[in-house]
Design a protein around this motif. Structure first.
Motif, mmCIF file in Angstrom:
data_model
loop_
_atom_site.group_PDB
_atom_site.id
_atom_site.type_symbol
_atom_site.label_atom_id
_atom_site.label_comp_id
_atom_site.label_asym_id
_atom_site.label_seq_id
_atom_site.Cartn_x
_atom_site.Cartn_y
_atom_site.Cartn_z
ATOM 1 N N HIS A 161 0.807 -1.225 0.000
ATOM 2 C CA HIS A 161 0.000 0.000 0.000
ATOM 3 C C HIS A 161 0.841 1.277 0.000
ATOM 4 O O HIS A 161 0.355 2.328 -0.403
ATOM 5 C CB HIS A 161 -0.924 0.027 1.218
ATOM 6 C CG HIS A 161 -2.027 -0.986 1.161
ATOM 7 N ND1 HIS A 161 -3.051 -0.936 0.239
ATOM 8 C CD2 HIS A 161 -2.260 -2.100 1.914
ATOM 9 C CE1 HIS A 161 -3.875 -1.951 0.434
ATOM 10 N NE2 HIS A 161 -3.416 -2.675 1.431
ATOM 11 N N PHE A 162 2.096 1.188 0.454
ATOM 12 C CA PHE A 162 2.944 2.382 0.562
ATOM 13 C C PHE A 162 4.329 2.042 0.009
ATOM 14 O O PHE A 162 5.065 1.264 0.618
ATOM 15 C CB PHE A 162 3.057 2.832 2.026
ATOM 16 C CG PHE A 162 1.738 2.848 2.751
ATOM 17 C CD1 PHE A 162 0.776 3.802 2.457
ATOM 18 C CD2 PHE A 162 1.447 1.890 3.714
ATOM 19 C CE1 PHE A 162 -0.441 3.801 3.115
ATOM 20 C CE2 PHE A 162 0.241 1.879 4.369
ATOM 21 C CZ PHE A 162 -0.719 2.835 4.076
ATOM 22 N N TYR A 163 4.657 2.633 -1.136
ATOM 23 C CA TYR A 163 5.946 2.315 -1.754
ATOM 24 C C TYR A 163 7.020 3.240 -1.186
ATOM 25 O O TYR A 163 6.922 4.468 -1.295
ATOM 26 C CB TYR A 163 5.883 2.465 -3.273
ATOM 27 C CG TYR A 163 7.139 1.956 -3.932
ATOM 28 C CD1 TYR A 163 7.314 0.598 -4.167
ATOM 29 C CD2 TYR A 163 8.167 2.830 -4.280
ATOM 30 C CE1 TYR A 163 8.475 0.119 -4.750
ATOM 31 C CE2 TYR A 163 9.324 2.360 -4.867
ATOM 32 C CZ TYR A 163 9.480 1.006 -5.088
ATOM 33 O OH TYR A 163 10.646 0.526 -5.652
ATOM 34 N N PRO A 164 8.077 2.668 -0.563
ATOM 35 C CA PRO A 164 9.116 3.493 0.062
ATOM 36 C C PRO A 164 10.328 3.701 -0.840
ATOM 37 O O PRO A 164 10.735 2.813 -1.594
ATOM 38 C CB PRO A 164 9.506 2.653 1.286
ATOM 39 C CG PRO A 164 9.364 1.232 0.800
ATOM 40 C CD PRO A 164 8.247 1.236 -0.223
ATOM 41 N N GLU A 165 10.895 4.880 -0.744
ATOM 42 C CA GLU A 165 12.185 5.184 -1.354
ATOM 43 C C GLU A 165 13.021 5.942 -0.341
ATOM 44 O O GLU A 165 12.487 6.589 0.562
ATOM 45 C CB GLU A 165 12.030 6.069 -2.588
ATOM 46 C CG GLU A 165 11.180 5.526 -3.717
ATOM 47 C CD GLU A 165 10.979 6.582 -4.786
ATOM 48 O OE1 GLU A 165 11.904 6.777 -5.613
ATOM 49 O OE2 GLU A 165 9.915 7.239 -4.774
ATOM 50 N N ILE A 166 14.333 5.875 -0.513
ATOM 51 C CA ILE A 166 15.247 6.698 0.274
ATOM 52 C C ILE A 166 16.000 7.592 -0.710
ATOM 53 O O ILE A 166 16.554 7.110 -1.709
ATOM 54 C CB ILE A 166 16.249 5.842 1.072
ATOM 55 C CG1 ILE A 166 15.506 4.942 2.065
ATOM 56 C CG2 ILE A 166 17.254 6.741 1.801
ATOM 57 C CD1 ILE A 166 14.776 5.685 3.169
ATOM 58 N N ILE A 167 16.001 8.891 -0.419
ATOM 59 C CA ILE A 167 16.701 9.833 -1.299
ATOM 60 C C ILE A 167 17.711 10.652 -0.497
ATOM 61 O O ILE A 167 17.604 10.756 0.730
ATOM 62 C CB ILE A 167 15.718 10.792 -2.002
ATOM 63 C CG1 ILE A 167 15.013 11.701 -0.977
ATOM 64 C CG2 ILE A 167 14.701 10.017 -2.837
ATOM 65 C CD1 ILE A 167 14.265 12.871 -1.581
ATOM 66 N N ASP A 168 18.660 11.214 -1.204
ATOM 67 C CA ASP A 168 19.555 12.202 -0.613
ATOM 68 C C ASP A 168 18.726 13.467 -0.374
ATOM 69 O O ASP A 168 18.164 14.027 -1.323
ATOM 70 C CB ASP A 168 20.708 12.490 -1.570
ATOM 71 C CG ASP A 168 21.727 13.460 -0.989
ATOM 72 O OD1 ASP A 168 21.311 14.512 -0.447
ATOM 73 O OD2 ASP A 168 22.934 13.186 -1.104
ATOM 74 N N PRO A 169 18.612 13.929 0.880
ATOM 75 C CA PRO A 169 17.740 15.084 1.139
ATOM 76 C C PRO A 169 18.200 16.373 0.469
ATOM 77 O O PRO A 169 17.404 17.293 0.302
ATOM 78 C CB PRO A 169 17.769 15.207 2.670
ATOM 79 C CG PRO A 169 18.987 14.485 3.118
ATOM 80 C CD PRO A 169 19.211 13.399 2.117
ATOM 81 N N GLU A 170 19.454 16.437 0.064
ATOM 82 C CA GLU A 170 19.964 17.644 -0.588
ATOM 83 C C GLU A 170 19.744 17.610 -2.097
ATOM 84 O O GLU A 170 19.318 18.596 -2.702
ATOM 85 C CB GLU A 170 21.460 17.808 -0.293
ATOM 86 C CG GLU A 170 21.784 17.968 1.182
ATOM 87 C CD GLU A 170 21.173 19.227 1.785
ATOM 88 O OE1 GLU A 170 21.059 20.235 1.060
ATOM 89 O OE2 GLU A 170 20.793 19.192 2.969
ATOM 90 N N THR A 171 20.018 16.466 -2.721
ATOM 91 C CA THR A 171 19.967 16.382 -4.180
ATOM 92 C C THR A 171 18.691 15.745 -4.713
ATOM 93 O O THR A 171 18.360 15.916 -5.886
ATOM 94 C CB THR A 171 21.162 15.571 -4.707
ATOM 95 O OG1 THR A 171 21.022 14.191 -4.281
ATOM 96 C CG2 THR A 171 22.473 16.138 -4.182
ATOM 97 N N GLY A 172 17.976 14.981 -3.873
ATOM 98 C CA GLY A 172 16.803 14.256 -4.332
ATOM 99 C C GLY A 172 17.135 12.969 -5.057
ATOM 100 O O GLY A 172 16.238 12.260 -5.531
#
Length: 442
Positions: free
Chosen positions: A272-283
């Motif tokens: 139900h919820f697809y997770p991603e992890i991103i660099d908070p500065e660059t996306g």
């Protein structure tokens, strides 16, 4: 339905948990099918999302693989404020059966909407949350999350009923009655914020009630970051197992992720919820195992789908198998946010770092406040920390010893010295909801 007829014994498998054990290939098929449907829904009905897609020369047909999600634009909290109140709704108001709003501290609240199907999904993922925490039919759950516009209370309530548990809908506050009902009703599990539960432990002691003698065996805690040190304090003082759950109003409320008996990360209900992890500065997207900002996409929300919503919560994803057998990925517990950070003398500081330091020093209590001031143009930080009655009433030498050890612990974590004041027990204001940790007087 099977779940309504199921009478699972303690430790048994509840059918609501079945999606938690999907094989990886089957899960990806479900995710892709739902992602394509929710992108189409948002593209056709949400003007802001459609405009951002067109800026990137994207259409719903651009999504052919689950990895194509990284082409889609982010959604941020400001989008909800800028389109207040109903600008991100993807269904007509006649299909909306519920409105909730966040308890935001500035400006207008964040409004979220649910269709009848959305409420059903919410009940399902909260039932899976509670099953993850070891609850089953026959448990008595005291729900001390706030009811009303806050999503916590009703989310936990419907999930517990869907699981087949008995709900005591007491909401927050009235701590003496909370303790009385735990004892008199034979309550086996309780939902609330971790900071409020530490206050219940304290209040029970004042009333002559040993929390460890009560039937309570599990605490389901969320709505604010908390540390492993706080968990150790709660479990030792109350004789329970303390579980961390995660959710946010913009996505659905509580029910996005939950710890299991292993307590080694929170399982995300990825169907139900697809997770991603991103660099908070660059996306830029980061691989599993690397720390960054959690981004979530609702795969089944109809009234108000959220596509690549930036949560500002800092964590990492764990893809290794869990000893509980669940195949859905886990995330590490949220200890900090990218936006609750403040900078003192060039050093990035998060409130959870202070909590970790004070809980590592014997003689302190898990009640503290960080006070920010400005003196002659320079930002200053001081910390007020409660100490145990024994330490506070002891000789000055004992207080100084605790103060020295705590100052050293904080300096070791932060790399800078800060002002530190030890105060007597119960001198810092308590909260029935989220604790206010930072007082900014700059």
């Amino acid at each position: 339905m099977l779940t309504e007829l199921w009478n699972d014994a303690e430790g048994g498998f509840h059918p609501a948990s079945a999606p938690d054990f999907l094989p990886g290939t089957a899960l990806k098929q479900v995710q892709l099918r739902r992602l394509r449907a929710v992108v189409s829904l948002a593209y056709e009905n949400v003007a802001l999302f459609r405009a951002r897609m067109e800026e990137r020369d994207l259409t719903p047909a651009s999504i052919q693989r689950i990895e194509d999600i990284q082409q889609l634009p982010f959604t941020v909290k400001a989008d909800l404020r800028d389109t207040y109140p109903f600008g991100l709704f993807a269904t007509p108001m006649s299909d909306v059966v519920r409105l909730h709003a966040s308890s935001g501290t500035t400006g207008k609240p964040i409004v979220v909407a649910y269709t009848r199907e959305d409420v059903g999904v919410w009940s399902e993922v909260m039932a899976r949350t509670l099953a993850c925490c070891g609850l089953h039919r026959g448990d008595i759950l005291q729900n001390a999350f706030g009811y009303g516009l806050f999503t916590g209370g009703l989310g936990a309530h419907y999930g517990a009923e869907a699981l087949g548990a008995t709900v005591v809908p007491i909401s927050g506050g009235n701590s003496d009655r909370q303790i009385m009902l735990i004892r008199d009703f034979g309550v086996s599990a309780l939902c609330c914020t971790p900071s409020y539960f530490t206050y219940l432990i304290e209040r029970a002691a004042e009333l002559g009630v040993d929390m460890r003698s009560l039937p309570l065996r599990a605490g389901i805690f969320g709505a604010e970051p908390w540390t492993d040190g706080m968990r150790d304090h709660i479990e030792a003082a109350a004789g329970i197992k303390a579980y961390d759950i995660y959710g946010l109003s913009e996505i659905i409320g509580p029910g996005v992720a939950s710890e299991c008996s292993a307590q080694q990360g929170l399982h995300i209900f990825e169907d139900h919820f697809y997770p991603e992890i991103i660099d908070p500065e660059t996306g830029e997207a980061l691989p599993d195992g690397e720390e960054g900002e959690l981004v979530l996409t609702t795969l089944s929300k109809k009234a108000m789908p959220m596509i690549r919503y930036r949560t500002r919560d800092i964590t990492s994803l764990i893809s290794e198998p869990c000893e509980c057998g669940r195949t859905i990925r886990r995330m590490r517990r949220i200890g900090r946010r990218s936006d609750d950070m403040f900078i003192i003398r060039g050093v990035n500081v998060f409130p959870s770092q202070i909590e970790a330091a004070l809980l590592a020093v014997e003689g302190t209590l898990p009640h503290y406040q960080i006070i920010l001031t400005r003196d002659q143009g320079l930002d200053q930080m001081s910390v007020e920390v409660e100490v145990t009655p024994e330490v506070f009433s002891d000789k000055i030498r004992a207080l100084e010893d605790v103060r020295a050890r705590l100052a050293k612990a904080i300096e070791h974590i932060l790399g800078i010295r800060v002002g530190l004041r030890l105060v007597e027990p119960r001198s810092i204001a308590r909260s029935e909801g989220k604790a206010k940790r930072v007082i900014d007087r700059r």
